[in-house]
Write a protein that holds these residues in place. Structure first.
Motif, PDB file in Angstrom:
ATOM      1  N   LEU A  31      -5.692  13.416   0.478  1.00 29.85           N
ATOM      2  CA  LEU A  31      -6.954  13.863   1.068  1.00 29.85           C
ATOM      3  C   LEU A  31      -7.977  12.732   1.186  1.00 29.85           C
ATOM      4  O   LEU A  31      -8.952  12.850   1.934  1.00 29.85           O
TER       5      LEU A  31
ATOM      6  N   GLU B  63      -2.896  21.170  -4.040  1.00 26.95           N
ATOM      7  CA  GLU B  63      -3.527  20.131  -3.216  1.00 26.95           C
ATOM      8  C   GLU B  63      -4.358  19.159  -4.053  1.00 26.95           C
ATOM      9  O   GLU B  63      -4.787  18.122  -3.552  1.00 26.95           O
TER      10      GLU B  63
ATOM     11  N   TYR C 220      -7.165  20.317  -5.889  1.00 25.02           N
ATOM     12  CA  TYR C 220      -8.506  20.861  -6.106  1.00 25.02           C
ATOM     13  C   TYR C 220      -8.617  21.426  -7.525  1.00 25.02           C
ATOM     14  O   TYR C 220      -7.732  22.159  -7.977  1.00 25.02           O
TER      15      TYR C 220
ATOM     16  N   VAL D 171     -13.338  17.934   3.138  1.00 27.41           N
ATOM     17  CA  VAL D 171     -12.477  18.130   1.967  1.00 27.41           C
ATOM     18  C   VAL D 171     -13.287  18.981   0.999  1.00 27.41           C
ATOM     19  O   VAL D 171     -13.973  18.483   0.109  1.00 27.41           O
TER      20      VAL D 171
ATOM     21  N   TRP E 281      -4.056  14.758  -4.641  1.00 24.24           N
ATOM     22  CA  TRP E 281      -5.365  14.576  -4.009  1.00 24.24           C
ATOM     23  C   TRP E 281      -5.479  13.272  -3.217  1.00 24.24           C
ATOM     24  O   TRP E 281      -6.326  13.156  -2.354  1.00 24.24           O
TER      25      TRP E 281
END
Length: 573
Positions: free
Chosen positions: A15, A450, A452, A373, A12
């Motif tokens: 991001l 990713e 999430y 995001v 993460w």
């Protein structure tokens, strides 16, 4: 810690981007955190309360004055003062004033029962209680038999402009009969009117900046001690959600939950933003508040946004100013998420709803969706100084991406512990074999490659209402156990008949053998008992008798089976 797992790889972070602030900036008192970050901008507006604006200079002056007033009453480092109020400027002054003194505010919901308030005051041995005038009758009863020296009474009118103050007092006459230990706010504040300001105190990492109450992972009420670093670190991390100086935060959440104060007050003030204080929020007025104040940021629960999306008065409203429509406190269904996002897009909002996830034990927030995001169905990515891993329940064995397990959280915004409950603290705050300390949330979820996070279900036995307030089944069962004709009871969630989001408590009762009362008579008495002894939001929706309560193999009531029975019944209604 394996870098092939989420907590080691931290996917993460990509991001979040570059130029992340230093964690060490969070290591100071909460008051000094907002004070240092707003020097040079003292004439900017810090608080807006109806038509009154309060600058950062006035805010700091009022906090210092309130600290001197508390000191005049004998408050010293390490003391705990109970605050039973809503979101007013006085609540903000008291919160930071106590922090400045090295004392701790014990935040209590004024809607709680008299007995509940009494227990929270007695638990922390508060000698001073601060209360909103409308809740004073409860406090008057609650402090009987306790060593409470002073009760400070404030009113929503105390910070209103002169004309509105008069109108409020005419419309809301104070008929309370106050005891001799009561100080009205203006008299209390006058005690701190003169005197020197407080110098910077050394940072104490063990100081509890606030105690907020929650059910934790077991459902039994606990006082969560959040340190200064936890509040500051949360603000520091959340500030990346495009908070800027002179922007406006519409705070519709109450001060006695971490979500309401940490995100709604401390975060925006630390960034030099203006906080609009709403002492009593009506969800049906959400749209009118947005149109009136044009905030760049706000935070609520799913129901608030659902009602907003269906508000006919918002038909031609322009929300192009709304950067963050924060949503937490409860899970939001994908259907509601789609509905709200369609509404936001149709009204020119630049981004989708900002879903998040957390718990009181991590100062309210651990993951967020923000700006672009944002992934459908996900509660977002971990805050950039926060680590999250998915572990095999009851172990420190971390699982792979896309595999369901218990969500565990680590980071600088973790709680110090539960007040007076070291064993319960040790049960949730666990040091793994790699030396890292984790909060075991009791929630089941999974994380994609990713970073999430997706929530599947809750291990903990907790009922979450439409407004995000949490109801503890054990608290209901403890009250019902006082009834002489009830053998056992079990509270389970049931659908809210009036709303699509949220659940309410439904109670199964098993009566004792013998007795001449009918089931209807007993149900009426049980309902009266609950109404008298529980907070109004915790009173069960309905009660039903069951002949034989189901039990697990080890002799515990099988509440999961009862939940299944209730869900089956709901399907036929």
């Amino acid at each position: 810690m394996s870098t092939s797992k989420a907590s080691g790889a931290k996917p993460w972070l990509a991001l979040w981007g570059d130029s992340l602030p230093e964690e060490r900036l969070a290591e100071c008192a909460a008051y000094h955190f907002i004070y240092k970050r707003n020097q040079g901008y003292l004439q900017n507006t810090a608080l807006r309360y109806f038509d009154k604006t309060i600058s950062f200079q006035e805010l700091f002056d009022k906090i210092q004055q309130t600290a001197r007033a508390f000191q005049a009453l004998g408050v010293k480092q390490g003391d705990i003062v109970t605050i039973c109020s809503v979101m007013t400027p006085e609540t903000v002054y008291m919160f930071y004033a106590l922090d400045l003194l090295g004392a701790t505010p014990n935040m209590v919901d004024p809607r709680m029962s008299i007995q509940g308030i009494k227990e929270y005051i007695e638990e922390v041995n508060s000698e001073i209680v601060c209360v909103l005038h409308v809740a004073y009758p409860k406090i008057k009863e609650a402090v009987k038999g306790l060593d409470v020296r002073h009760v400070v009474v404030s009113s929503p009118a105390d910070s209103l402009p002169a004309i509105k103050k008069i109108l409020y007092k005419v419309a809301n006459r104070d008929g309370n009969r106050y005891d001799s230990n009561v100080l009205m706010w203006l008299d209390f504040a006058a005690k701190g009117a003169a005197g020197a300001n407080f110098d910077t105190n050394p940072y104490d990492p063990a100081h509890a900046a606030v105690i907020v109450h929650t059910g934790g992972t077991t459902g039994s009420p606990k006082g969560v001690m959040l340190g200064d670093k936890a509040l500051n670190a949360l603000a520091l991390q959340m500030s990346r959600m495009q908070f800027k100086r002179k922007q406006r935060m519409l705070n519709i959440m109450p001060p006695f939950i971490a979500y309401g104060y940490a995100n709604g007050v401390h975060l925006p003030l630390s960034e030099g933003a203006e906080v609009v204080l709403i002492p009593q929020f009506d969800a049906s007025a959400f749209g009118s508040l947005l149109k009136k104040y044009h905030p760049e940021h706000t935070a609520g629960v799913p129901l608030h946004y659902q009602m907003l999306a269906r508000d006919s008065s918002m038909k031609n409203a322009d929300l192009s100013y709304l950067v963050t429509a924060g949503c937490g406190g409860d899970a939001i269904s994908t259907g509601t998420e789609d509905e709200v996002n369609a509404f936001l897009a149709a009204h020119n909002a630049p981004y989708k709803i900002s879903k998040g996830y957390g718990m009181t034990e991590v100062a309210s927030t651990a993951t967020v969706n923000f700006r672009n995001v944002n992934k459908r169905g996900s509660v977002g990515i971990p805050l950039y100084l926060t680590n999250i891993g998915i572990f095999k329940p009851g172990t420190d064995e971390e699982l792979d991406y896309n595999v369901e397990g218990e969500i565990c959280i680590s980071g600088p915004n973790m709680m110090l512990g539960y007040y007076g409950k070291p064993e319960e603290t040790e049960a949730i705050k666990i040091r793994h074999s790699d030396g890292q300390e984790w909060i075991h949330t009791g929630d089941i979820g999974w994380m994609d490659e990713e970073g999430y996070l997706f929530i599947c279900s809750r291990i903990k036995r907790l009922i979450i209402r439409h407004d995000g307030f949490k109801v503890f089944p054990s608290a209901i069962e403890n009250v019902i156990s006082q009834h002489p004709d009830i053998a056992v009871s079990c509270a389970v969630p049931t659908k809210d008949p009036d709303r699509e989001q949220g659940e309410l408590p439904f109670v199964y009762l098993q009566r004792k053998e013998g007795g001449g009362k009918s089931q209807e008579e007993i149900k009426k008495e049980v309902a009266a008992l609950c109404k008298q002894n529980l907070a109004e939001y915790a009173v069960p929706l309905e009660y039903a008798f069951i002949e034989n309560m189901p039990y697990t193999a080890i002799g515990k009531i099988d509440y999961l089976k009862l939940e299944q029975i209730r869900r089956t019944k709901e399907a036929t209604i």
